[in-house]
Design a protein around this motif. Structure first.
Motif, short mmCIF file in Angstrom:
data_model
loop_
_atom_site.label_atom_id
_atom_site.label_comp_id
_atom_site.label_asym_id
_atom_site.label_seq_id
_atom_site.Cartn_x
_atom_site.Cartn_y
_atom_site.Cartn_z
N ALA A 148 -5.12 -2.53 -7.04
CA ALA A 148 -4.33 -1.30 -7.15
C ALA A 148 -4.54 -0.43 -5.91
O ALA A 148 -3.59 0.18 -5.40
N LEU A 149 -5.78 -0.37 -5.40
CA LEU A 149 -6.05 0.43 -4.21
C LEU A 149 -5.32 -0.14 -3.00
O LEU A 149 -4.74 0.61 -2.20
N ARG A 150 -5.32 -1.47 -2.87
CA ARG A 150 -4.60 -2.08 -1.75
C ARG A 150 -3.10 -1.85 -1.88
O ARG A 150 -2.40 -1.64 -0.88
N GLY A 151 -2.58 -1.90 -3.11
CA GLY A 151 -1.16 -1.61 -3.32
C GLY A 151 -0.81 -0.19 -2.95
O GLY A 151 0.24 0.06 -2.35
N MET A 152 -1.70 0.75 -3.28
CA MET A 152 -1.47 2.15 -2.91
C MET A 152 -1.46 2.32 -1.40
O MET A 152 -0.65 3.06 -0.86
N LYS A 153 -2.38 1.63 -0.72
CA LYS A 153 -2.43 1.73 0.74
C LYS A 153 -1.18 1.13 1.38
O LYS A 153 -0.67 1.64 2.38
N LEU A 154 -0.68 0.03 0.79
CA LEU A 154 0.54 -0.59 1.32
C LEU A 154 1.72 0.36 1.15
O LEU A 154 2.50 0.58 2.10
N LEU A 155 1.86 0.95 -0.04
CA LEU A 155 2.94 1.90 -0.27
C LEU A 155 2.82 3.10 0.64
O LEU A 155 3.82 3.57 1.21
N LEU A 156 1.60 3.60 0.82
CA LEU A 156 1.39 4.75 1.69
C LEU A 156 1.73 4.40 3.13
O LEU A 156 2.33 5.22 3.85
N THR A 157 1.38 3.19 3.56
CA THR A 157 1.69 2.78 4.93
C THR A 157 3.19 2.74 5.16
O THR A 157 3.69 3.20 6.20
N VAL A 158 3.94 2.21 4.19
CA VAL A 158 5.41 2.16 4.31
C VAL A 158 5.97 3.58 4.41
O VAL A 158 6.81 3.87 5.28
N LEU A 159 5.50 4.47 3.54
CA LEU A 159 6.00 5.84 3.56
C LEU A 159 5.62 6.56 4.86
O LEU A 159 6.42 7.33 5.40
N VAL A 160 4.41 6.32 5.35
CA VAL A 160 3.97 6.95 6.59
C VAL A 160 4.81 6.48 7.77
O VAL A 160 5.22 7.27 8.63
N VAL A 161 5.09 5.17 7.83
CA VAL A 161 5.92 4.63 8.91
C VAL A 161 7.30 5.29 8.88
O VAL A 161 7.82 5.72 9.92
N PHE A 162 7.89 5.39 7.69
CA PHE A 162 9.21 6.02 7.57
C PHE A 162 9.15 7.49 7.96
O PHE A 162 10.00 7.99 8.71
#
Length: 292
Positions: free
Chosen positions: A165-179
């Motif tokens: 779940a933590l890795r999934g949150m980091k992946l989602l956060l990375t996508v949002l940060v890039v955008f």
């Protein structure tokens, strides 16, 4: 030992649910800035998270046509939040066991850079024209990186999450940060020169369409800076997003494995019922629950 249960990246946080009775002021500051279990620790976490959301939203809101009175109110709110984050920054340095290491910490440096543009506008003379300096507006977009501080470990104010779940949150956060960061940089480069880019929403739409390879073509960069931002964003998205996703895939590939390292060859992650290393045959004495 079995390690298939959620665990914190910082075991020191889980060692106690209350500060020592004889704790010094510095120790108390450090405890509550890291704590997720006490009421005060949870309040601090929620407050900082909420203020960070508002801080990011203010940058977006100010790109839209608003009345002068509303812009003044938003600016006052931004200054107040920046002041709170400045206090937090100072307290983190004050409470840190190693202040130099804390100062050089990536998260701490991002915290400072995120509020620096606002503080410079407040501190420097009004006639210096600092408010119109382009790089200050550009730097403000990185305030979204402060959210990474909330994913440093698996403990949150609402409980402990699993590693996946933590890795999934980091992946989602990375996508949002890039955008978000790419849209902010693109907006700063194109606003005033591109008639199709009037607000942050226009820039965000362009970046989503571009990175998703849809490419409607209704918005195109007209400045050299805008083109370079687009190129850098595509390259960054190609590198960062798969990198984060690979961590999740690697964890899924080891689902059901036990994190035990062979003392002979160093192979990690073995089957739950393995008593010998599959690589070298060395006895690893792994515990196994016969009920499974």
């Amino acid at each position: 030992p079995r390690t298939d249960v959620p665990r914190s990246r910082n075991p020191a946080r889980m060692a106690t649910e209350a500060p020592p009775a004889d704790a010094t002021p510095r120790e108390l500051v450090r405890f509550y800035l890291l704590d997720h279990r006490t009421i005060l620790g949870k309040v601090i976490d929620v407050a900082l998270l909420g203020l960070n959301l508002v801080f990011v939203a203010l940058f977006v809101a100010e790109t839209y046509p608003l009345t002068t009175s509303l812009l003044d109110a938003l600016w006052s709110l931004e200054v107040a939040i920046a002041a709170v984050f400045l206090v937090e920054y100072v307290l983190r340095l004050y409470g840190a066991e190693d202040r130099l290491a804390e100062f050089l910490n990536v998260y701490t440096m991002v915290d400072l850079v995120a509020i620096l543009p606002t503080l410079l506008v407040v501190v420097l003379p009004a006639g210096s024209g600092v408010a119109s300096i382009g790089f200050l507006r550009i730097v403000r977009v990185i305030r979204v990186l402060r959210f990474y501080r909330f994913t440093r470990d698996a403990e949150f104010f609402f409980g402990t999450v699993s590693d996946n779940a933590l890795r999934g949150m980091k992946l989602l956060l990375t996508v949002l940060v890039v955008f978000f960061v790419s849209a902010g940089l693109f907006y700063s480069a194109e606003v005033g020169a591109n008639p199709d880019v009037d607000t942050f929403g226009d820039a965000f739409y362009y970046m989503v369409v571009t990175l998703s390879t849809v490419g409607f073509g209704d918005i195109l960069p007209v400045t050299a800076a805008g083109r370079w931002v687009t190129v850098a964003t595509i390259l960054g998205g190609v590198i960062l997003i798969p990198w984060q996703a690979s961590k999740i895939i690697r964890e899924w590939a080891h689902a059901g494995k036990i994190d035990v390292t062979c003392p002979n060859c160093g192979l990690s992650y073995h089957d739950p019922d393995a008593s010998h290393c599959k690589a070298c045959g060395h006895v690893i004495y792994q515990e196994y629950d016969s009920r499974q």
